[in-house]
Design an enzyme around this catalytic site. Structure first.
Site, PDB file in Angstrom:
ATOM      1  N   PHE A 109       0.830  -1.205   0.000  1.00  0.00           N
ATOM      2  CA  PHE A 109       0.000   0.000   0.000  1.00  0.00           C
ATOM      3  C   PHE A 109       0.862   1.252   0.000  1.00  0.00           C
ATOM      4  CE2 PHE A 109      -0.110   2.493   3.884  1.00  0.00           C
ATOM      5  CZ  PHE A 109       0.574   1.716   4.788  1.00  0.00           C
ATOM      6  N   LYS A 110       2.117   1.112   0.394  1.00  0.00           N
ATOM      7  CA  LYS A 110       2.986   2.287   0.463  1.00  0.00           C
ATOM      8  C   LYS A 110       3.364   2.838  -0.906  1.00  0.00           C
ATOM      9  CE  LYS A 110       4.847   1.294   5.022  1.00  0.00           C
ATOM     10  NZ  LYS A 110       4.276  -0.033   5.338  1.00  0.00           N
ATOM     11  N   ASP A 111       3.013   2.115  -1.974  1.00  0.00           N
ATOM     12  CA  ASP A 111       3.325   2.616  -3.316  1.00  0.00           C
ATOM     13  C   ASP A 111       2.746   4.007  -3.564  1.00  0.00           C
ATOM     14  OD1 ASP A 111       4.901   0.576  -4.450  1.00  0.00           O
ATOM     15  OD2 ASP A 111       3.137  -0.641  -4.913  1.00  0.00           O
TER      16      ASP A 111
END
Ligand code: PLP
Length: 434
Positions: A109-111
């Site tokens: 999700f950190k993308d």
């Protein structure tokens, strides 16, 4: 428009613009930056949210914070590049859904946050002749997402610190095989040790004189704020249900859940937030007893959340005026063991046909526990990583082989390149030689 200012939560540093806060990462007094003012979006924004595109929602949500440090056109372009993959809401059961945030380039999700920050910094460094060095500590997923987001961004060097032997093989490959402007340091220690080294570097006068250092951890506002988008996009999909919405967020450094709470401050109707943790239970303990006692982190199967002193929790307290009772009305926090996490993975697979990852499973457990008491709510848990990133655990628990997606297949044969370090002095001399 007025320029939004950010102040340091330690209150000993001057206020700065979005640009300066992004470039600095952390304030000179080591405080986290926080927006001086949060203006709710108009009611009709939420009433008519289904008519808005994702890009439009994102733009409206983040614009007041960016101010005019980026032109509208630049900000729109950044949003378009960052949000080029799906964030589907997958129904699991009556009143329960998973928000899948892992369809990006590194399947984390950190993308979104990492790519948003990389593009902001790229834009800010265009007219500067000084190179920016991004220093980042990772407990697993941050490193890969940051490395990928910043790869090839000119004027920016990235140095990643990760705890040796404490990240999965796929995670390690993602942060040690890219080359170009990305280097990886393998630290003989825990994630907390990595984070401490990074924090020390930011206040080291020798380094400050030699280079422009910044962080890409969720303490950086350009990593943190775009995470608001997830919650808004989910809300768009369930607004028509007219239910009390509850978000359960698997939490480590508490940046993601804090961004959800920012979306609520923008006026998004949310009934309650649940911060679900593994056995690193500093916040669940705080919510129970009212005292915040940081602890050394313990290793778990949801390793991206192995954090004993979550850096963003102070932002959550600030959002509620440091009022424990007000915060308790909005936030419940539970901690779950690895054993419970594995049985949640198994039950999700066997009863709902859904393959979760250990982090998502912790979020699911939090939601289930809350909904036992509040069954009339509509619960969304955030699925923060693709299950293949935790291949050994997931395959063992569900008793099936997982298909490896193409993004991951590509990096498996690549050779790891890292440098081992053991102390802050090692880090410092490495940076000074760069
Ligand atoms: C980073 C991460 C988390 C925790 O997010 P925070 O914002 O640090 O609370 C949860 N799951 C995964 C897979 C992560 O990479």
């Amino acid at each position: 428009m007025n320029q939004m200012q950010f102040y340091s939560l330690n209150n000993q540093s001057p206020k700065v613009s979005f640009k300066e806060a992004v470039v600095r990462g952390i304030a000179p007094d080591r405080g986290l930056y926080f927006p001086e003012k949060i203006t709710p979006l108009p009611d009709d924004f939420f009433e008519n949210i289904t008519a808005l595109s994702e890009h439009k929602i994102a733009f409206k949500a983040v614009k007041q914070f960016v101010g005019d440090t980026l032109s509208d056109l630049e900000l729109q372009q950044i949003i378009k590049e960052v949000l080029d993959f799906n964030l589907p809401l997958v129904s699991i059961d009556t009143n329960l859904a998973a928000l899948e945030l892992f369809h990006g380039p590194t399947m984390a999700f950190k993308d979104v946050g990492a790519r948003f920050m990389a593009r902001c910094l790229g834009s800010f460094s265009k007219n500067e002749n000084k190179k920016i060095t991004v220093l980042v500590a990772t407990s697993g997923d941050t490193g890969g997402a940051v490395a990928n987001g910043f790869l090839g961004v000119s004027g920016v060097e990235v140095v990643i610190l990760y705890p040796s032997g404490k990240v999965s093989e796929i995670q390690e490959k993602q942060l040690t095989t890219l080359g170009q402007n990305i280097s990886a340091l393998e630290v003989n220690g825990t994630f907390d040790d990595c984070q401490r080294m990074v924090k020390t570097a930011f206040v080291d006068a020798d380094l400050q004189n030699q280079m422009q250092l910044t962080s890409a951890n969720s303490i950086n506002i350009a990593r943190w704020l775009p995470q608001m988008f997830y919650f808004l996009f989910a809300y768009k999909q369930i607004q028509h249900l007219n239910k009390k919405v509850v978000f359960a967020v698997p939490s480590g450094n508490f940046g993601n859940i804090c961004a959800g709470m920012m979306a609520q401050k923008l006026g998004m109707p949310v009934h309650h937030f649940i911060a679900a943790t593994n056995c690193n239970d500093t916040v669940p303990q705080f919510m129970k007893h009212g005292t915040y006692t940081p602890k050394p982190s313990k290793a778990t199967i949801s390793n991206a959340m192995d954090v004993g002193d979550p850096s963003n929790f102070i932002r959550i307290r600030e959002l509620y005026g440091n009022d424990f009772d007000r915060l308790s009305e909005q936030l419940t926090s539970y901690s779950f063991s690895d054993v419970a996490t594995k049985s949640a993975l198994k039950s999700l697979y066997e009863n709902n046909g859904y393959v979760a990852d250990p982090h998502g499973a912790v979020g699911y457990l939090g939601l289930k526990k809350y909904q036992q008491q509040y069954p009339d709510t509509y619960g969304i848990f955030l699925e923060t990583a693709h299950p293949v990133k935790f291949l050994d655990t997931v395959e063992e628990v569900i008793g099936e082989k997982l298909e490896i997606p193409i993004q991951i297949q590509k990096i498996l044969p690549l050779q790891k390149v890292s440098k081992k370090i053991s102390s802050y002095e090692d880090l410092k001399s490495y940076l000074l030689k760069k």
